[in-house]
Scaffold this active site. Sequence first.
Site, PDB file in Angstrom:
ATOM      1  N   GLY A  30       0.812  -1.223   0.000  1.00 62.27           N
ATOM      2  CA  GLY A  30       0.000   0.000   0.000  1.00 62.27           C
ATOM      3  C   GLY A  30       0.841   1.266   0.000  1.00 62.27           C
ATOM      4  N   ARG A  31       1.864   1.316   0.857  1.00 62.60           N
ATOM      5  CA  ARG A  31       2.665   2.547   0.973  1.00 62.60           C
ATOM      6  C   ARG A  31       3.622   2.739  -0.203  1.00 62.60           C
ATOM      7  NH1 ARG A  31       3.257  -1.016   5.014  1.00 62.60           N
ATOM      8  NH2 ARG A  31       5.240  -2.070   5.386  1.00 62.60           N
ATOM      9  N   LYS A  84      -8.006  -1.979  14.467  1.00 64.77           N
ATOM     10  CA  LYS A  84      -9.167  -2.143  13.572  1.00 64.77           C
ATOM     11  C   LYS A  84     -10.187  -3.082  14.223  1.00 64.77           C
ATOM     12  CE  LYS A  84      -6.436  -1.617   9.363  1.00 64.77           C
ATOM     13  NZ  LYS A  84      -5.954  -2.214   8.136  1.00 64.77           N
TER      14      LYS A  84
HETATM   15  O1  F6P Z   1      -4.194  -0.010   7.833  1.00 64.41           O
HETATM   16  C1  F6P Z   1      -2.989   0.177   7.191  1.00 64.41           C
HETATM   17  C2  F6P Z   1      -3.154   0.065   5.708  1.00 64.41           C
HETATM   18  O2  F6P Z   1      -3.364  -1.261   5.357  1.00 64.41           O
HETATM   19  C3  F6P Z   1      -1.978   0.632   4.947  1.00 64.41           C
HETATM   20  O3  F6P Z   1      -0.915  -0.232   4.891  1.00 64.41           O
HETATM   21  C4  F6P Z   1      -2.622   0.948   3.640  1.00 64.41           C
HETATM   22  O4  F6P Z   1      -1.852   1.819   2.856  1.00 64.41           O
HETATM   23  C5  F6P Z   1      -3.909   1.580   4.117  1.00 64.41           C
HETATM   24  O5  F6P Z   1      -4.269   0.806   5.249  1.00 64.41           O
HETATM   25  C6  F6P Z   1      -5.028   1.580   3.114  1.00 64.41           C
HETATM   26  O6  F6P Z   1      -5.303   0.292   2.653  1.00 64.41           O
HETATM   27  P1  F6P Z   1      -6.193   0.034   1.383  1.00 64.41           P
HETATM   28  O7  F6P Z   1      -5.509   0.613   0.197  1.00 64.41           O
HETATM   29  O8  F6P Z   1      -6.325  -1.458   1.304  1.00 64.41           O
HETATM   30  O9  F6P Z   1      -7.523   0.686   1.612  1.00 64.41           O
END
Ligand code: F6P
Length: 561
Positions: A279-280, A524
């Site tokens: 994601g990052r 979460k």
């Molecule tokens: O909760 C952390 C996370 O999983 C990050 O690593 C990620 O960038 C963000 O949430 C958003 O995730 P997604 O793109 O799956 O909505």
Amino acid sequence: MNTPSNAYPTNLRSPLIQYAASASLEEHRHHLAQTSLSALIEQNPERYRQYTVEAAGLYLDYSRHLVTPKCMSNLFILTEEAALNSHREAMFCGDKINFSENRAVLHTALRNQSNRSVSVDGTDVMPLIRETLAKIRTLCQTIHAGDWTGYTGKPIRHIVNIGIGGSYLGLKTVLDGLRPYHRSDLTPYFVVNVDPADLTATLKAVDPESTLFIIASKSFSTLETRVNAESAKAWMLEQGMPESESHRHFIAVSNNIEKATRFGIDPENIFPLWDWVGGRYSLWSAIGMIIPLLTSFTVFEQLLRGAHSMDEHFRVAPAEKNMPVIMALLGIWYSNYFGAQSHSVLPYASDLESFPSHLQQMDMESNGKRVTVNGQPVTFQTGPVIWGGVGTNGQHAYHQLLHQGTRLIPVDIIAPMVSHNPIGSQQSWLFAHALAQSQALAFGCSEETVRNELSTQGLNQDDIDKLAPHKTIPGNKPVSLLVMESLNPETLGALIALYEHKVFVQGVIWGINSFDQFGVELGKVLGDQIFQQLNGNTECDTGDQGLNAWIQRFRQAHQKP
Ligand code: F6P
């Protein structure tokens, strides 16, 4: 120049004793803690030349660091002992280095401009990437030409990205960084937080008939994004959008096609993302779609090209000339040998205002880890607290602590030389201050100089004695200067990739997995449970009296007339 007037606390040091080079590094630290940056530079006026490296349009001057050639050699040995080269190849080649999630880590493939194929489980992923880029290009052409219309036939004028974390921070950083390249006929919005204030502000600003929502979520399960997307869709229906026309207003980027389809996104409007993109690290994928939409596809290609140049540099440059490697080692030097707890990133460019926030996720979600890849607790500090903000703004706020506080905080000053906005002498002032801060941090102003100045001003000895300690600035604060000619798509791409690789190198040396993020999951789960309690009406018994009390108070607050 000053003599050292402060020694850094050593009680927080956590040397990397697993490496043979660590013993020599401890000796270097002992020696260097007795000297100063001023002395080091006085002894070797050529230092600037020896400690400057260039890559992909970026220049790193690390001459104002508490290192010597011998000390750097020992730091470079750490990379050999940690087998950095083979780890790096493993990442670029698509090995499943994110072993806890059984995933490859291939954001570099997203910007691969070479003819090299990149395989995951025996399949070349490059055709998938090229196909998706072609789909993004077509979407951009259609929207830019005004051929993509809303439910009343109006062309799209507002683009709302609904996403959080990596589906927001990198995109915002790039869009802000490339303000001079924005189209004037489209306006971007980001809806991020589950706080209803976020979505409300955007919905007040946009015209439903000409708004396109991008639901950006790798998992398509993230609470904030799901809730905001549902509310945005409900609002569009209220405004008059027929359900059958929602494909004109909602597109998605996700690895979870099934969930995106279930939400009601037309399968034609779902852009893929793969599990081998973290994601990052996803701004380079279709998650970053708002970037070419708001600028142009060519700009997006230039951004990818800039990042690729940094990838190539990182891959082939020897450690002694390798910018991400050097930055990673300097970070380790201060974290593990001098006890530094945080690292500050100060861009002298307003357009880079969002960059420190992106780095916070990139670095702290990657390297905020407490066990090694073998599951053993680490015996040393891992990722530092990353913080920062744009100069010169910070000079009138938190720089005081950098200059006269008690903590050792290494600083990166990032400074483009040429502005896209040539107004008066402002850019010269800005760059002057970037350089001035690096001087002030490194060299400070000695008590002797302060006393002389006060005496020249005619103060009596008593007043000089009283004031001198308060006005003395010890200096000796390590600072990197990261300079580029101008902030453009290529240099911005290179800059972001530089920090990605720095984080990678540090993770390899610490022996941790930089690519999972299990630490965020507990919150979460608890959030889901507490949400049920807040909205329930049965007696609340969480087993925690304090928590029960707050849940009751929330319920009462919502019962008020
Ligand atoms: O909760 C952390 C996370 O999983 C990050 O690593 C990620 O960038 C963000 O949430 C958003 O995730 P997604 O793109 O799956 O909505």
